[in-house]
Write a protein that holds these residues in place. Structure first.
Motif, PDB file in Angstrom:
ATOM      1  N   ARG A 370       0.863  -1.679   0.352  1.00 24.06           N
ATOM      2  CA  ARG A 370      -0.182   0.164   0.282  1.00 24.06           C
ATOM      3  C   ARG A 370       0.393   1.377   0.105  1.00 24.06           C
ATOM      4  N   ALA A 371       2.447   0.944   0.358  1.00 21.57           N
ATOM      5  CA  ALA A 371       3.282   2.727   0.767  1.00 21.57           C
ATOM      6  C   ALA A 371       3.273   2.849  -0.618  1.00 21.57           C
ATOM      7  N   ALA A 372       2.798   1.633  -1.742  1.00 19.99           N
ATOM      8  CA  ALA A 372       3.889   1.793  -2.992  1.00 19.99           C
ATOM      9  C   ALA A 372       2.717   2.934  -3.813  1.00 19.99           C
ATOM     10  N   SER A 373       1.574   2.521  -3.363  1.00 21.10           N
ATOM     11  CA  SER A 373       0.032   3.475  -4.118  1.00 21.10           C
ATOM     12  C   SER A 373       0.402   4.777  -3.420  1.00 21.10           C
ATOM     13  N   ASP A 374       0.496   4.567  -2.365  1.00 25.36           N
ATOM     14  CA  ASP A 374       0.148   6.427  -1.528  1.00 25.36           C
ATOM     15  C   ASP A 374       1.362   7.521  -2.507  1.00 25.36           C
ATOM     16  N   ALA A 375       2.522   6.542  -1.966  1.00 25.11           N
ATOM     17  CA  ALA A 375       3.955   7.374  -3.170  1.00 25.11           C
ATOM     18  C   ALA A 375       3.309   7.473  -4.429  1.00 25.11           C
ATOM     19  N   PHE A 410      -9.618   7.504 -14.260  1.00 27.20           N
ATOM     20  CA  PHE A 410      -8.762   6.511 -14.582  1.00 27.20           C
ATOM     21  C   PHE A 410      -7.863   5.448 -12.878  1.00 27.20           C
ATOM     22  N   VAL A 411      -7.838   4.448 -13.453  1.00 30.39           N
ATOM     23  CA  VAL A 411      -6.671   3.821 -12.400  1.00 30.39           C
ATOM     24  C   VAL A 411      -5.250   3.771 -13.127  1.00 30.39           C
ATOM     25  N   TRP A 412      -4.411   3.670 -11.630  1.00 26.58           N
ATOM     26  CA  TRP A 412      -2.875   3.547 -11.882  1.00 26.58           C
ATOM     27  C   TRP A 412      -2.940   2.970 -11.203  1.00 26.58           C
ATOM     28  N   PHE A 413      -2.036   1.872 -11.658  1.00 29.08           N
ATOM     29  CA  PHE A 413      -1.715   0.727 -11.221  1.00 29.08           C
ATOM     30  C   PHE A 413      -0.160   0.437 -11.229  1.00 29.08           C
ATOM     31  N   PRO A 414       0.426   0.685  -9.725  1.00 25.01           N
ATOM     32  CA  PRO A 414       1.667   1.222  -9.450  1.00 25.01           C
ATOM     33  C   PRO A 414       2.309  -0.473  -9.932  1.00 25.01           C
ATOM     34  N   GLY A 415       2.582  -1.137 -10.299  1.00 28.60           N
ATOM     35  CA  GLY A 415       2.941  -1.923  -9.940  1.00 28.60           C
ATOM     36  C   GLY A 415       3.382  -2.362 -10.934  1.00 28.60           C
ATOM     37  N   THR A 416       2.842  -2.321 -12.124  1.00 31.44           N
ATOM     38  CA  THR A 416       3.484  -2.140 -13.516  1.00 31.44           C
ATOM     39  C   THR A 416       3.376  -0.531 -14.031  1.00 31.44           C
ATOM     40  N   GLY A 417       3.012   0.260 -13.287  1.00 34.13           N
ATOM     41  CA  GLY A 417       3.592   1.610 -13.607  1.00 34.13           C
ATOM     42  C   GLY A 417       2.779   2.632 -15.210  1.00 34.13           C
ATOM     43  N   GLU A 418       1.619   1.772 -15.446  1.00 36.00           N
ATOM     44  CA  GLU A 418       0.896   1.782 -16.551  1.00 36.00           C
ATOM     45  C   GLU A 418      -0.442   2.058 -15.144  1.00 36.00           C
ATOM     46  N   VAL A 419      -1.051   3.177 -16.275  1.00 36.56           N
ATOM     47  CA  VAL A 419      -2.137   3.554 -16.076  1.00 36.56           C
ATOM     48  C   VAL A 419      -3.519   3.687 -17.601  1.00 36.56           C
ATOM     49  N   LYS A 420      -4.500   3.406 -16.790  1.00 36.84           N
ATOM     50  CA  LYS A 420      -6.098   3.227 -17.530  1.00 36.84           C
ATOM     51  C   LYS A 420      -6.908   3.417 -17.512  1.00 36.84           C
ATOM     52  N   ASP A 421      -7.185   4.418 -19.036  1.00 36.42           N
ATOM     53  CA  ASP A 421      -8.249   5.439 -19.254  1.00 36.42           C
ATOM     54  C   ASP A 421      -9.717   3.849 -18.691  1.00 36.42           C
ATOM     55  N   ILE A 422     -10.314   3.609 -18.051  1.00 35.62           N
ATOM     56  CA  ILE A 422     -10.882   2.780 -17.911  1.00 35.62           C
ATOM     57  C   ILE A 422     -12.037   3.067 -18.797  1.00 35.62           C
ATOM     58  N   ARG A 423     -12.365   4.304 -19.842  1.00 35.37           N
ATOM     59  CA  ARG A 423     -14.215   4.399 -20.296  1.00 35.37           C
ATOM     60  C   ARG A 423     -13.171   3.866 -22.219  1.00 35.37           C
ATOM     61  N   SER A 424     -12.420   4.217 -22.190  1.00 42.87           N
ATOM     62  CA  SER A 424     -11.601   3.707 -23.318  1.00 42.87           C
ATOM     63  C   SER A 424     -10.976   2.252 -23.615  1.00 42.87           C
ATOM     64  N   GLU A 426      -8.125   2.172 -22.945  1.00 51.26           N
ATOM     65  CA  GLU A 426      -6.484   1.578 -22.801  1.00 51.26           C
ATOM     66  C   GLU A 426      -5.648   2.273 -22.128  1.00 51.26           C
ATOM     67  N   GLN A 427      -3.665   1.802 -22.369  1.00 55.72           N
ATOM     68  CA  GLN A 427      -3.270   1.877 -21.008  1.00 55.72           C
ATOM     69  C   GLN A 427      -2.170   1.684 -21.688  1.00 55.72           C
ATOM     70  N   VAL A 428      -1.042   2.646 -20.686  1.00 52.67           N
ATOM     71  CA  VAL A 428      -0.559   3.462 -21.049  1.00 52.67           C
ATOM     72  C   VAL A 428       0.695   3.301 -19.820  1.00 52.67           C
ATOM     73  N   ALA A 429       2.056   3.377 -20.504  1.00 51.34           N
ATOM     74  CA  ALA A 429       3.425   3.279 -18.737  1.00 51.34           C
ATOM     75  C   ALA A 429       3.039   4.993 -19.169  1.00 51.34           C
ATOM     76  N   ALA A 430       3.520   5.564 -17.258  1.00 51.64           N
ATOM     77  CA  ALA A 430       3.008   6.956 -17.245  1.00 51.64           C
ATOM     78  C   ALA A 430       4.007   6.729 -15.493  1.00 51.64           C
ATOM     79  N   ASP A 431       4.455   7.939 -15.598  1.00 51.49           N
ATOM     80  CA  ASP A 431       5.586   8.362 -14.294  1.00 51.49           C
ATOM     81  C   ASP A 431       4.425   9.101 -13.452  1.00 51.49           C
TER      82      ASP A 431
END
Length: 450
Positions: A370-375, A410-424, A426-431
């Motif tokens: 959870r700390a990684a998600s908080d970060a 949008f939903v952010w996945f810390p484990g993969t470093g990707e963010v997803k637009d849950i409407r379309s 589309e999932q891309v790498a993001a910082d």
């Protein structure tokens, strides 16, 4: 734990999506008022009862303020001691006091806007509440106030209502000088009584108004009929000629006061035709604020929702307040924000893009991480991107459904470093230090429907 009580009628509480719409209305009004140079003030919620009753309201509509320890004591609950405190039922009475008390620190003409809660103990019904929010603008002078402010005020309101995107609306205007001058030209001495009767046209019809006018004692049938005909004059052109014709047909002689009021009304209409064409219309039936308005008067209606009544009203008053030596004339309008929002929601005139401010839900892989998600959330918030961390480390599908139910795009996945637009999808790498959502998704937006 105490039992939950039933809801109280007349005290609106919007759901989160409705609150987004209300905040949109409030923010839009603030920006537009400030764009026109109006300064924000706030006054206390209570005033002495004797001051609240000066405007003609009855004590039955004023909520009195009492300490629990004082209930049952003399002057307690239900008491009419004029020194008791009551909750203000509009913003005009407290504003009048504010002007007198702070006149030495204000620069006139003083341009003010005020957005606050008010309380009025009337029977709740569609668009009418016991606790509601009002938004007022006024321009107040010291001794004198130029007529051009009477032109400006409804045009500022027209600009604000247009920005709200609520659909068509019409600002109906009349002039108290024109009305009073016309009735006096017809030989009607009880002008106040005549205006009260005319104000009932929609409720009791022409025949009922004719009877009330003739019951005043100094109104003959021809004058009563002329007064009703005057109230039927509306439009943007030819108003003065039509009004003169009615008075003269009834045998009256057009007075100087009537001519002055008509000239001011025509000047307002001419300016409005340039800056807000089709929005401001003359309506000689408008007869509000009988005891204090002295010039232009305004009533605003949503086209197609006239049954709601006026959502915005006001006028010119030559004696907003006085300290015995100086008099402060003013002109202003007040929007019933709660009334407007209630219709926007019930008639689906507008809707929020989402019910929460969050643009991003940061998923949690497992509780140990959870700390990684908080970060990630911390980095996003540093750049003012509203977000929240998932309440549980459920399966990602469940976390995505949680975001979808709340409208979070949008939903952010810390484990993969990707963010997803849950409407379309589309999932891309993001910082999290550089990524940002599209401008339209950054904060909730309100969209006009239809």
């Amino acid at each position: 734990m105490a039992a939950i009580t039933a809801s109280l009628s007349g005290f609106p509480e919007w759901l989160p999506a409705g609150r987004v719409v209300e905040n949109h209305v409030l923010d839009t009004l603030r920006r537009e008022f400030e764009l026109h140079g109006f300064a924000s003030i706030e006054t206390r919620a209570v005033e002495p009862l004797k001051e609240l009753l000066r405007k003609g309201e009855t004590s039955k509509e004023v909520y009195l303020l009492s300490r629990l320890a004082d209930l049952g004591a003399e002057g307690g609950e239900g008491g009419t001691d004029p020194n008791r405190l009551g909750l203000h039922f509009d913003l005009t009475v407290p504003f009048a006091r504010y002007v007198v008390e702070n006149a030495g620190h204000l620069h006139f003409p003083f341009r003010r806007y005020q957005i606050q809660k008010v309380w009025r103990g009337e029977r709740p019904q569609d668009g009418r509440f016991r606790e509601f929010t009002q938004a007022d603008i006024d321009v107040v002078g010291d001794g004198t106030l130029a007529f051009h402010h009477e032109v400006e005020i409804p045009l500022v309101m027209a600009a604000a209502l247009t920005k709200l995107g609520i659909g068509e609306f019409a600002i109906h205007v009349n002039n108290r000088k024109a009305a009073q001058g016309a009735y006096e030209s017809l030989g009607i001495r009880d002008v106040e009584g005549a205006l009260r009767a005319i104000d009932k046209l929609a409720k009791i019809g022409p025949a009922g108004v004719q009877a009330e006018l003739e019951a005043l004692g100094d109104v003959n049938p021809a004058a009563a009929q002329a007064a009703i005909e005057l109230a039927g004059i509306t439009g943007t052109e030819g108003i003065s000629a039509a009004a003169r014709a009615v008075v003269e047909k009834a045998g009256g002689v057009v007075s100087e006061l009537m001519e002055q009021g008509l000239a001011e009304l025509e000047e307002l209409l001419a300016a409005a035709s340039e800056r807000a064409p089709g929005v401001v219309v003359a309506d000689l039936s408008v007869a509000r604020g009988l005891d204090y308005y002295t010039g232009s008067v305004y009533e605003t209606f949503l086209v197609g929702h006239e049954s709601l009544g006026s959502i915005c009203s006001g006028g010119r008053y030559d004696s907003l307040a006085s300290d015995g030596k100086r008099t402060y004339p003013g002109v202003g309008m007040s929007i019933g924000v709660s009334r407007l929002v209630s219709r926007m929601l019930s008639a689906d005139l507008a809707s929020a893009s989402r019910q929460v401010p969050s643009a991003v839900l940061v998923a949690v892989t497992d509780e140990a991480e959870r700390a990684a998600s908080d970060a990630v959330a911390v980095e996003l918030r540093k750049r003012a991107i509203p977000c929240e961390v998932s309440p549980s480390a459920a399966k990602f599908g469940k976390q995505i459904r949680h975001a979808d139910r709340r409208g979070i795009p949008f939903v952010w996945f810390p484990g993969t470093g990707e963010v997803k637009d849950i409407r379309s999808g589309e999932q891309v790498a993001a910082d999290p230090r550089t990524w940002e959502p599209p401008a339209q998704d950054w904060w909730p937006t309100v969209v006009a429907n239809g």
